[in-house]
Design an enzyme around this catalytic site. Structure first.
Site, PDB file in Angstrom:
ATOM      1  CE  LYS A 118      -4.428  -1.421   1.946  1.00 24.60           C
ATOM      2  NZ  LYS A 118      -5.439  -1.117   2.979  1.00 24.60           N
ATOM      3  CE  LYS A 202      -8.865 -10.268  -3.426  1.00 21.08           C
ATOM      4  NZ  LYS A 202      -8.276 -10.139  -2.072  1.00 21.08           N
ATOM      5  CE  LYS A 205     -12.187  -1.619  -1.197  1.00 19.93           C
ATOM      6  NZ  LYS A 205     -12.760  -1.875   0.120  1.00 19.93           N
TER       7      LYS A 205
END
Ligand code: TRP
Length: 339
Positions: A118, A202, A205
């Site tokens: 991240k 995957k 969103k």
């Protein structure tokens, strides 16, 4: 885990953007099953949301918190059985997280792969909250002395850290069994939902293509259309799992069908083996619409009354606090605070 701890489940999702089929099949659907087997609590982790994407976006955090709450309920969590609440309403999470910040070692956090992913190349620009995120997650779990935590594969390392924190606390304060060592309940590979545009990625969103995912706010027509447009390959449907090799889109669509139908993938494959994708997609679209549209409709109904959602969160937080408060009070005394 020692037998002195009663079994208790805690899990949570972050209120960021919209929820999609992957969140439903990979997490929520399994939680619904668990609530009939064990005592469960379900949290909306709004404090985690501001470590990263939700920072500086108060309206978005507030909206998404209500949306996730609506999804929990529409997906089948019964708030009378399992408290549903947002983290920020139960101050015990933050209080225990501070104490755990003093238990966890820098070296442990330095190994966390999700932080590395991240924060990317610019670690020094990531928030301190993002760095200590797994410590807050440990507090979420242990503030209820939860023993079982349903999570995806990607959260396994955070669960290991939670166990390390529990063990070190128990050890350093000479309370051998104080915190349980919680077990991850990893939801199987059959529920790993991939993008409809690329079977190797995957469902997410953050994917820029909305056609890559089915959102839990999509209406029936949109759901059907996205499935019809889903990427496939030119071959007929495979007959067994060995034939999934090099065909990630076929594997993904069959897995989605099996998960929605609550059937083994093998049984679904036996039914469709050798057929063309066009026919299969029609049936998958019908199945998805029949399973998901009651949920999406209920979500929209709940979202239309935010005040009612807030009442539910307040009631859930009260029940959660009744468990968490005495534990945090105990912990404060154990570490020597004059409380
Ligand atoms: N980190 C989890 C995720 O991104 C969310 C989370 C926060 C969580 N606290 C938790 C999950 C406690 C389970 C238990 O998926």
């Amino acid at each position: 885990m020692t037998t002195s701890h009663k079994q208790r489940v805690l899990s949570g999702m972050q209120p960021t953007n919209t929820l999609h089929l992957g969140n439903y099949l990979g997490a929520l659907k399994n939680w619904v099953k668990m609530q009939n087997e064990m005592e469960c609590l379900f949290c909306v982790v709004d404090m985690h949301a501001i470590t990263d994407a939700g920072y500086g976006k108060p309206d978005e955090v507030a909206r998404a918190t209500r949306e996730v709450t609506a999804a929990y309920i529409a997906g089948g969590i019964d708030p009378r059985k399992s408290p549903i609440f947002n983290q920020a309403r139960v101050p015990a999470h933050a209080e225990l997280a501070w104490i755990f910040n003093c238990v966890a070692r820098l070296g442990w956090l330095d190994r966390m792969t999700q932080f590395k992913e991240k924060s990317g190349k610019h670690k020094e620009r990531a928030s301190v909250g993002l760095y200590t995120y797994p410590v807050l997650m440990a507090a979420d779990i242990l503030v209820y002395k939860a023993t079982h935590v349903p999570v995806g594969e990607d959260q396994k390392q955070h669960l290991e850290l939670t166990r390390d924190i529990a063990q070190k606390f128990n050890n350093d304060y000479a309370k051998p069994d104080y915190f349980p060592l919680p077990e991850p309940v990893i939801t199987g590979p059959g529920t790993r939902v991939m993008s409809l545009r690329d079977g190797l990625k995957k469902m997410s969103k953050s994917d820029e293509s909305d056609n890559s995912r089915i959102n839990l706010t999509d209406d029936a027509d949109t759901i059907a259309q996205k499935i019809r447009k889903a990427k496939t390959d030119p071959h007929p449907l495979p007959a067994n799992e060995n034939e999934f090799k090099g065909r990630p889109e076929a594997e993904n669509l069959l897995n989605i069908y099996a998960a929605l139908a609550d059937e083994p993938v093998k049984a679904v494959m036996a039914r469709f083996a050798g057929q063309q994708f066009s026919g299969f997609k029609g049936e998958l679209a019908d199945l998805a619409v029949s399973k998901l549209s009651p949920i999406t409709a209920e979500m929209r109904r709940l979202m239309a009354d935010p005040a009612e959602i807030d009442r539910l969160l307040a009631a859930g937080a009260e029940k959660a606090s009744a468990i968490a408060e005495p534990i945090v009070q105990d912990v404060k005394r154990i570490v020597g605070f004059a409380v």
